[in-house]
Write a protein that holds these residues in place. Structure first.
Motif, short mmCIF file in Angstrom:
data_model
loop_
_atom_site.label_atom_id
_atom_site.label_comp_id
_atom_site.label_asym_id
_atom_site.label_seq_id
_atom_site.Cartn_x
_atom_site.Cartn_y
_atom_site.Cartn_z
N HIS A 54 -1.72 1.55 -5.09
CA HIS A 54 -2.57 2.26 -6.05
C HIS A 54 -4.00 2.37 -5.52
CE1 HIS A 54 0.07 2.31 -9.55
NE2 HIS A 54 0.47 1.11 -9.21
N ASP A 75 3.45 -5.14 -11.31
CA ASP A 75 3.81 -4.58 -10.02
C ASP A 75 4.18 -5.71 -9.06
OD1 ASP A 75 4.06 -3.10 -7.74
OD2 ASP A 75 1.98 -2.40 -7.67
N SER A 78 -1.76 -1.45 -14.04
CA SER A 78 -0.91 -0.63 -13.16
C SER A 78 0.55 -0.97 -13.36
CB SER A 78 -1.30 -0.86 -11.69
OG SER A 78 -0.94 -2.16 -11.30
N ILE A 79 1.35 0.06 -13.13
CA ILE A 79 2.81 -0.12 -13.16
C ILE A 79 3.31 0.30 -11.78
CG2 ILE A 79 5.00 0.64 -14.18
CD1 ILE A 79 3.30 1.60 -16.62
N ILE A 136 9.77 3.27 -15.31
CA ILE A 136 8.43 3.79 -15.57
C ILE A 136 8.29 4.16 -17.05
CG2 ILE A 136 6.83 5.70 -15.07
CD1 ILE A 136 7.86 5.58 -12.17
N TRP A 141 5.64 2.27 -19.34
CA TRP A 141 4.59 3.16 -19.84
C TRP A 141 4.54 3.10 -21.37
CZ3 TRP A 141 0.49 6.02 -18.58
CH2 TRP A 141 0.11 7.09 -19.41
N ILE A 151 0.19 4.60 -12.52
CA ILE A 151 1.62 4.45 -12.19
C ILE A 151 1.88 4.81 -10.74
CG2 ILE A 151 3.94 5.31 -12.74
CD1 ILE A 151 2.90 6.06 -15.49
#
Lengths: 336, 277
Positions: free
Chosen positions: A83, A239, A271-272, A317, A321, A335
């Motif tokens: 990311h 993550d 973050s994912i 996701i 999310w 993401i």
């Protein structure tokens, strides 16, 4: 098993010291902390770190410490599989190689030929290179990718040094990522507005099964609460998200527990990241046949990166999310 | 399997007796002795001889990553803190001629002293050679050759040099019975180290068993699987075994299937995939 464990020499029983850094104050400071360790002089850290046919999985049970000075390129462009959190000029650097934890899925097992921990003591050279870049452009710099810097703060206070270096430099934004519960090692510092402390959070099931030696979720959360309370910018990294039996319930529990104790409005961003790993790293990890379902899962390869198939990835996701956006504004969720 | 390389018969003799090794009758340049778990070669003196004998032994016995190899012999000490008769497990081996250094992985527990070994191409005698040019705690004439050759075959936690201090580089005559005694006295310590190495190997002896490999081969043949599919099958089996103790009974049903075309094989392969995922 306990009996068999005694067949190992203790970790850090040997410290390999590169020629030319013996007088470096950081070298001396580290060596002082391991008075019983055998010091072995080496010409170059790669003479030990890059030997052929090393077994990463065996070495993890008895890691050695290598002290060296990094030469050549010290900062690298951020890779596409990481990311950038909307930042331009995304770079990362490695003040240390490898980590004291042993996560099944960790790409370091495929990236490095050795499990031994390397600490580069020429921190001033890193600072100089950052300053040189800052003369040309602003910089978003991640300093804890190929290691867990805060986890080794007890060995050498590199996080603190970097924070003090970054303080007041408006064009520099620093991310220190960790799974540790070692916030107390830097809690004496005044928070720096351009430093983000990023905690990786995983469900308890994942921590117990796949994140060997890492602190439990509750401890990580306690550290996050303290850091936020002290005024630090904190990032939550979900993550890698892993796919396993009952993964949905596990992540539901993780996110609900996280935001039951952490004030969501105080979180900088989140973050994912679905589990992904470069093809060559996974191939290397599989070579030693570790008994890990994460390593042997039948991933799909796209563009040199192994990850779950589109269907699984999509599900992950979507789920994460929908869980996260209940707590954090959508523009603060990243993401990958 | 443990492989042992010694330079002289006087060094090998107590080891042969201790482990009950028998001479292997072979038309070879080297004397080889072997038992169930240990095989030994006598290299003769020198770096090249040691290197050749090590390669010969490991290649001849088809050494794998599960095995370990030791160079056992006598050495002269520069470091006066080392006592005559001390067994030294070397954590660094320097080849004096090239200054190249080798580092075994010091992972297995042991009760020996540790030190740096320096290998010379000639006998080092105090007075004839400046002491300040010796980097090692102990010196020999084989270690570096042995180590470099062994590193082609085995991982660095399975390659070790153990040297027993014989003299302080005074150029004394080497008395075979004295050498054998020195080695013999240290064999319990060496055996303890070998047992640590063996335990580590047990802990990490993962992968596919012979039976599982047989299943893969049979399925690959019967179902006309491609190379890539066979590789995937191997990985799927490892994936399944990381979660379960044994393979599913249904998999054995596929062993009786024989297909006539690759496309037919593909259909069965997809079914196996579903079963193992």
């Amino acid at each position: 098993m306990k009996g068999l464990k005694s067949c190992f020499v203790k970790s850090f029983s040997h410290i390999y010291v590169e020629e030319g850094i013996e007088e470096n104050p950081l070298t001396k400071e580290i060596l002082k902390k391991f008075p019983k360790a055998l010091k072995v002089r080496i010409k170059h850290y790669k003479d030990v770190f890059c030997r052929p046919r090393q077994n990463f999985f065996v070495q993890e049970s008895s890691r050695k410490l290598i002290l060296a000075a990094k030469k050549g390129e010290l900062l690298y462009r951020g890779p596409d599989i990481c990311h950038d959190f909307g930042n331009e000029n995304f770079y990362y650097t490695s003040p240390a190689l490898n980590c004291i934890y042993s996560c099944d899925y960790c790409y370091l097992k495929g990236m490095h030929p050795s499990a031994n921990l390397v600490i580069f003591v020429n921190v001033e050279d890193y600072f100089k290179e950052v300053e040189d870049i800052l003369k040309q452009k602003p910089l978003y710099l991640c300093i804890s990718y190929d290691t867990d810097l805060l986890a080794i703060e007890g060995i050498i206070a590199l996080s603190a040094m970097w924070i003090e270096f970054a303080r007041g430099k408006e064009d520099l934004k620093l991310e220190i990522r960790t799974k540790s519960a070692n916030y107390s090692a830097i809690s004496y510092l005044v928070p720096a507005s351009n430093v983000i402390l990023a905690w990786t959070l995983s469900p308890t099931e994942v921590i117990k099964k796949y994140e060997k030696n890492t602190p439990p979720l509750e401890l990580r959360l306690k550290n996050i609460i303290r850091a936020i309370g002290d005024g630090w910018k904190v990032r939550l990294c979900f993550d890698p998200v892993l796919y396993f039996e009952n993964w949905e319930t596990a992540y539901e529990n993780l996110i609900s527990r996280t935001f039951s104790v952490i004030p969501a409005d105080k979180v900088n961003d989140a973050s994912i990241g679905v589990f992904r790993i470069p093809r060559d790293y996974l191939k290397r990890m599989r070579k030693n046949f570790p008994p890990s379902e994460i390593i042997h899962y039948p991933y799909i390869e796209t563009g040199g990166v192994y990850t779950y198939d589109e269907e699984v990835k999509g599900k992950i996701i979507e789920k994460l999310w929908s869980l996260l956006k209940k707590h954090i504004p959508e523009d603060k969720i990243f993401i990958l | 399997m443990f492989y042992i390389v010694t330079a002289y018969h006087a060094e090998a003799k107590p080891i042969i007796e201790y482990f009950g090794l028998k001479k292997v009758v072979k038309n070879s340049r080297f004397q080889v002795f072997a038992g169930e778990e240990v095989a030994l070669v006598e290299s003769g003196p020198g770096v090249v001889a040691s290197s050749c004998a090590t390669s010969f032994l490991l290649a001849e016995f088809e050494a794998t990553d599960r095995d370990a190899v030791l160079n056992i012999g006598i050495a002269g000490a520069k470091n006066i803190n080392l006592k005559k008769g001390d067994a030294i497990l070397c954590h660094k081996i320097i080849y004096h001629d090239t200054k190249r250094a080798f580092y075994p992985d010091m992972i297995a527990r042991h009760d020996m002293k540790e030190g740096v070994l320096e290998t010379f191409d000639f006998p080092v005698i105090k007075g004839n050679f400046p002491e300040d040019r010796i980097e090692g705690d102990a010196v020999d004439m084989e270690g570096a050759g042995f180590f470099e050759a062994a590193s082609f075959f085995l991982p660095p936690h399975k390659v070790h040099c153990i040297k027993v201090i014989h003299d302080y580089l005074e150029g004394v005559r080497v008395e075979p019975s004295f050498v054998s005694d020195l080695i013999r006295k240290n064999l319990p310590l060496i055996e303890g180290f070998m047992s640590s190495l063996e335990s580590i190997d047990c802990l990490f002896s993962v992968g596919l068993s012979g039976k599982e490999k047989e299943i893969i081969d049979k399925l690959a043949g019967n179902l006309k699987l491609t190379f890539t599919m066979t590789h995937q099958l191997k990985n799927l089996i490892l994936f399944y075994l990381s979660k379960h103790e044994r393979l599913p009974g249904e998999l054995y049903d596929f062993l009786n299937v024989r297909v006539n075309s690759k496309s037919e094989g593909k259909i069965y392969f997809e079914r196996i995939k579903k079963l193992l995922c």
